[in-house]
Every structure is written in C-alpha cells, then in structure tokens.
Scaffold this motif. Structure first.
Motif, PDB file in Angstrom:
ATOM      1  N   TYR A 274      -2.851  11.896  -3.238  1.00 43.96           N
ATOM      2  CA  TYR A 274      -2.906  11.303  -1.768  1.00 43.96           C
ATOM      3  C   TYR A 274      -3.633  10.327  -1.572  1.00 43.96           C
ATOM      4  CZ  TYR A 274      -2.923  11.636   3.118  1.00 43.96           C
ATOM      5  OH  TYR A 274      -2.899  11.236   4.531  1.00 43.96           O
TER       6      TYR A 274
ATOM      7  N   THR B 299      -2.325   6.980  -3.297  1.00 41.57           N
ATOM      8  CA  THR B 299      -1.146   6.408  -2.628  1.00 41.57           C
ATOM      9  C   THR B 299      -1.318   5.876  -1.173  1.00 41.57           C
ATOM     10  OG1 THR B 299      -0.679   8.604  -1.736  1.00 41.57           O
ATOM     11  CG2 THR B 299       0.244   7.645  -3.876  1.00 41.57           C
ATOM     12  N   THR B 300      -2.275   6.547  -0.388  1.00 39.86           N
ATOM     13  CA  THR B 300      -2.521   6.074   0.948  1.00 39.86           C
ATOM     14  C   THR B 300      -3.272   4.759   1.133  1.00 39.86           C
ATOM     15  OG1 THR B 300      -4.565   7.560   1.086  1.00 39.86           O
ATOM     16  CG2 THR B 300      -2.384   8.023   2.105  1.00 39.86           C
ATOM     17  N   ALA B 301      -4.281   4.713  -0.208  1.00 35.25           N
ATOM     18  CA  ALA B 301      -5.083   3.354  -0.277  1.00 35.25           C
ATOM     19  C   ALA B 301      -4.204   2.241  -0.828  1.00 35.25           C
ATOM     20  CB  ALA B 301      -6.107   3.650  -1.480  1.00 35.25           C
TER      21      ALA B 301
ATOM     22  N   SER C 216      -0.913   2.009  -0.211  1.00 35.42           N
ATOM     23  CA  SER C 216      -0.048   1.329   1.158  1.00 35.42           C
ATOM     24  C   SER C 216      -0.834   0.759   2.133  1.00 35.42           C
ATOM     25  CB  SER C 216       0.675   2.871   1.516  1.00 35.42           C
ATOM     26  OG  SER C 216      -0.079   3.836   2.071  1.00 35.42           O
ATOM     27  N   SER C 217      -1.895   1.310   2.266  1.00 32.55           N
ATOM     28  CA  SER C 217      -2.682   0.555   3.325  1.00 32.55           C
ATOM     29  C   SER C 217      -3.176  -0.855   2.883  1.00 32.55           C
ATOM     30  CB  SER C 217      -3.804   1.466   3.811  1.00 32.55           C
ATOM     31  OG  SER C 217      -4.887   1.387   2.803  1.00 32.55           O
ATOM     32  N   SER C 218      -3.491  -1.079   1.600  1.00 31.89           N
ATOM     33  CA  SER C 218      -3.536  -2.433   1.129  1.00 31.89           C
ATOM     34  C   SER C 218      -2.361  -3.307   0.863  1.00 31.89           C
ATOM     35  CB  SER C 218      -4.427  -2.184  -0.271  1.00 31.89           C
ATOM     36  OG  SER C 218      -3.778  -1.766  -0.876  1.00 31.89           O
TER      37      SER C 218
ATOM     38  N   GLN D  58      -0.146  -5.114   2.790  1.00 31.37           N
ATOM     39  CA  GLN D  58      -0.210  -6.195   3.555  1.00 31.37           C
ATOM     40  C   GLN D  58      -1.389  -7.222   2.957  1.00 31.37           C
ATOM     41  OE1 GLN D  58      -1.311  -5.531   7.881  1.00 31.37           O
ATOM     42  NE2 GLN D  58      -0.647  -7.742   8.394  1.00 31.37           N
TER      43      GLN D  58
ATOM     44  N   GLU E 138     -10.241  -2.754   2.702  1.00 38.22           N
ATOM     45  CA  GLU E 138      -9.000  -2.197   3.038  1.00 38.22           C
ATOM     46  C   GLU E 138      -8.938  -0.766   2.597  1.00 38.22           C
ATOM     47  OE1 GLU E 138      -6.701  -3.206   5.438  1.00 38.22           O
ATOM     48  OE2 GLU E 138      -8.005  -4.686   5.900  1.00 38.22           O
ATOM     49  N   THR E 139      -9.116  -0.785   1.366  1.00 40.38           N
ATOM     50  CA  THR E 139      -9.001   0.782   0.908  1.00 40.38           C
ATOM     51  C   THR E 139      -9.784   1.786   1.558  1.00 40.38           C
ATOM     52  OG1 THR E 139      -8.421  -0.238  -1.222  1.00 40.38           O
ATOM     53  CG2 THR E 139      -9.235   2.095  -1.389  1.00 40.38           C
TER      54      THR E 139
ATOM     55  N   LYS F 203     -10.989   1.850   4.587  1.00 37.28           N
ATOM     56  CA  LYS F 203     -10.844   1.939   6.087  1.00 37.28           C
ATOM     57  C   LYS F 203     -10.127   3.251   6.522  1.00 37.28           C
ATOM     58  CE  LYS F 203     -10.011  -2.590   8.064  1.00 37.28           C
ATOM     59  NZ  LYS F 203      -9.135  -3.526   8.494  1.00 37.28           N
TER      60      LYS F 203
END
Length: 137
Positions: A19, A22-24, A26-28, A30, A134-135, A137
C-alpha cells in the motif's frame, strides 16, 4: 480459529508495504511527468546542438571512413544523438566522451564533463530529491 485469525493479520501487515509503495508511486506520477518533460527538453537541445557540431566534421572527406562511421553510429541522426546523450547522462559516459575526444576534438571532453556534471549529477540529483519529497508527503 485463532490461528486463522493470526494468519490473516500477518497477511494484512504484508500488504501495508504494498500500500505504501503504490500510494507513493501514484502520488509521484505528476512529478515524474514534469521531470520527464524537463529532461527531454534539455536532452533535445543538447542533441540538436551536438548533432550539428559533429556533422560538420562528419561531412569532411579528409576524416577517415572508420572515424566517420563511428561518429555516425553515435551521433549521425537526431535519435542516435539523443540516445548517446542519455548514455552520457545516465550510463556509460566515458565511452561516448572518448569517441568525441578522439574523433572530433579535445574540446569535446569539456562538453562531455560539463554535461555529465550539470545534467548527469546536478539535475538527476535534484530530480531524486523532488521524488523523495513527493513520496513522503
């Protein structure tokens, strides 16, 4: 029943790492897009410049055919120049730098080292830092 519950809890804790990853990622996305655009623009400008400079020497008929062939393999077209510049930036840069130095001129080593320091080390280091920020955040 208690053992089944314990196994389920162990499996769930294994998914925590998945988790987070995958969230890291998806947040990076952009940041990855803009980093790609920035690196592509810098590499494109450098590839066009280097291609034009080298083509002057490549068209010279006094240059031996073997040297012209090797220059063409690395810098003969825009796409070959782009690939060679990405190799200088991210990979085995001494090979390309030696070819430039030996076949084009001694001044090319300044270009190769300057490109490696500014784009290969500084820009890629900055991009790594932005990804880390970004990871987390």
């Amino acid at each position: 029943r208690l053992l089944r519950l314990l196994r389920l809890v162990r499996k769930m804790s294994g998914f925590d790492a998945l988790y987070v990853m995958t969230t890291a990622m998806s947040s990076s996305l952009q940041v990855l897009f803009w980093a790609f655009i920035l690196l592509l623009l810098i590499q494109t400008a450098n590839a066009l410049l280097l291609n034009q400079i080298i083509m002057d020497g490549w068209m010279d008929t006094s240059t031996p055919d073997e040297d012209r062939q090797e220059l063409f393999e690395y810098f003969g077209t825009f796409s070959r120049s782009m690939l060679s510049l990405f190799e200088i930036t991210l990979g085995n840069w001494p090979v390309v730098a030696r070819i430039l130095q030996d076949k084009v001129g001694e001044w090319c080593i300044l270009y190769s080292i300057g490109h490696k320091i500014t784009v290969g080390f500084a820009l890629v280091g900055i991009l790594n830092g932005v990804f880390m920020q970004e990871t987390f955040k």
